[in-house]
Design a protein around this motif. Structure first.
Motif, PDB file in Angstrom:
ATOM      1  N   LYS A   1     -15.883  43.930  31.362  1.00  0.00           N
ATOM      2  CA  LYS A   1     -14.597  43.309  31.680  1.00  0.00           C
ATOM      3  C   LYS A   1     -14.892  42.049  32.495  1.00  0.00           C
ATOM      4  O   LYS A   1     -16.019  41.850  32.967  1.00  0.00           O
ATOM      5  CB  LYS A   1     -13.723  44.280  32.479  1.00  0.00           C
ATOM      6  CG  LYS A   1     -14.345  44.711  33.796  1.00  0.00           C
ATOM      7  CD  LYS A   1     -13.513  45.788  34.485  1.00  0.00           C
ATOM      8  CE  LYS A   1     -14.179  46.253  35.777  1.00  0.00           C
ATOM      9  NZ  LYS A   1     -13.424  47.339  36.421  1.00  0.00           N
TER      10      LYS A   1
ATOM     11  N   SER B   1     -14.529  41.510  25.420  1.00  0.00           N
ATOM     12  CA  SER B   1     -14.140  42.453  26.468  1.00  0.00           C
ATOM     13  C   SER B   1     -14.234  41.843  27.861  1.00  0.00           C
ATOM     14  O   SER B   1     -13.504  42.238  28.766  1.00  0.00           O
ATOM     15  CB  SER B   1     -15.034  43.696  26.424  1.00  0.00           C
ATOM     16  OG  SER B   1     -14.972  44.302  25.161  1.00  0.00           O
TER      17      SER B   1
ATOM     18  N   LEU C   1      -8.674  46.479  22.167  1.00  0.00           N
ATOM     19  CA  LEU C   1      -9.953  47.186  22.021  1.00  0.00           C
ATOM     20  C   LEU C   1      -9.764  48.692  21.825  1.00  0.00           C
ATOM     21  O   LEU C   1     -10.700  49.464  21.994  1.00  0.00           O
ATOM     22  CB  LEU C   1     -10.821  46.928  23.261  1.00  0.00           C
ATOM     23  CG  LEU C   1     -11.203  45.457  23.490  1.00  0.00           C
ATOM     24  CD1 LEU C   1     -11.782  45.267  24.885  1.00  0.00           C
ATOM     25  CD2 LEU C   1     -12.186  44.987  22.438  1.00  0.00           C
TER      26      LEU C   1
END
Length: 352
Positions: free
Chosen positions: A174, A281, A332
């Motif tokens: 992240k 991501s 995702l």
């Protein structure tokens, strides 16, 4: 409790691979598989010093000649340990074993893409070995429907035994904190904005096309944006204008993804495509090849280009760096760890 003899030779020190990600995702979540005991088999290159692997029973085989070691050393292990299943993240396994076997075929790069497919060793030796092994395995795991289609185009296999399981993305991939990104910037001496690529230097990764496109960029853009290539050693100095980082730990890799102005992935063939998905991501803007499984995996989350066209890539890079392009929606959900673990457990349960 059922015993699984699990081949983990892909977990080498300082090696980045999709197969390694697959193996680690299972072992990191061993508590999810409460009815199964994983017994690991590796070789002298296997990173058994990983803290994750401490509490597993481990066996190290002499792997100087892999085919022989698979057929002899692993066969002996099977007779000694008496596992209920042999689990290989490759297509290879001890062919005379009587226990159920799970194998994985994550791509058919060497049969489909030049310069590999023209080589005699791939046209005959590897193709026939894959054909022989996959015909006898109980279940074949692959990581995309595109790869499943490719497997079926090369081999006469019962479609029912090929299981598509999307690989998981860890929640830790992240956007990273400024403290972390500043630390990594200092660690790798990054003094300006940059375009990033992660992957090895194999021919199908097509890094030369990316490098040629970078060289064609206007001088002012090259001065403003560095090209960083992660995942191999530039022994022949093929990329003198780029910063090449041979190996980066995951924690630092997340920061590199998070900081990049653009992540470019020019691969000609992927069975799944971990790096662009990890980049997405971490909040990176991603420009990906439109070949093989990449559109299936990346969907509408990235921008695409034809990896055979250097000029198109150059223009797309300029556009994405310099114009205010609408941000992509990121979803995702297909790559949740829970989905992956559930699917792997389902495969294991089907054989015991």
């Amino acid at each position: 409790m059922k015993k699984i003899l699990f081949d983990v030779r892909e977990l080498e020190r300082k090696k980045f691979s999709g197969i390694g990600r697959f193996v680690l995702a299972i072992l990191e979540n061993k508590d999810y598989f409460k009815d199964f005991e994983f017994i690991l088999v590796g070789n002298k290159k296997t990173d058994f010093d990983k803290s994750l692997l401490i509490n597993f029973e481990k066996h190290i085989i002499n792997d100087s000649f892999p085919f022989i070691s698979e057929q002899i050393a692993i066969s002996r292990l099977i007779k000694k340990i008496k596992p209920d299943i042999y689990f290989s993240p490759y297509y290879k396994y001890p062919i005379f074993t009587k226990i159920p076997v799970i194998t994985s075929v994550f791509d058919v790069t060497y049969l489909k893409i030049e310069p590999y497919k023209s080589k005699l060793i791939n046209k005959f030796y590897i193709k026939n070995f894959i054909k022989y092994f996959t015909a006898r395995t109980n279940i074949i795991i692959t990581s995309s429907y595109n790869t499943k289609k490719d497997i079926l185009s090369f081999f006469d296999i019962n479609e029912e035994k090929i299981k598509v399981i999307y690989l998981p993305i860890k929640d830790s991939f992240k956007p990273q904190s400024k403290e972390k990104t500043d630390s990594v910037k200092q660690k790798f001496k990054i003094d300006r904005k940059y375009i990033l690529h992660v992957g090895n230097n194999s021919a199908h990764k097509n890094i030369k096309t990316l490098y040629e496109a970078y060289k064609l960029l206007p001088e002012n853009i090259k001065k403003e944006y560095l090209l960083i290539l992660v995942g191999f050693k530039d022994i022949k100095n093929e990329y003198p204008l780029a910063k090449v980082l041979s190996y980066v730990e995951d924690d630092d890799l997340k920061a590199l993804y998070s900081m990049c102005s653009l992540f470019v992935f020019p691969s000609l063939y992927e069975g799944f495509g971990y790096p662009p998905l990890e980049a997405v991501s971490c909040g990176a803007r991603v420009l990906s090849s439109n070949k093989s499984s990449l559109p299936e995996i990346l969907g509408d989350m990235v921008f695409y280009f034809n990896p055979d066209d250097v000029d198109e890539l150059k223009e797309r890079i300029i556009k994405l760096l310099k114009e205010d392009i609408e941000k992509k929606n990121i979803d995702l959900s297909r790559f949740k760890l829970e989905n992956f673990l559930c699917n792997v457990k389902e495969v294991l349960n089907s054989l015991v």
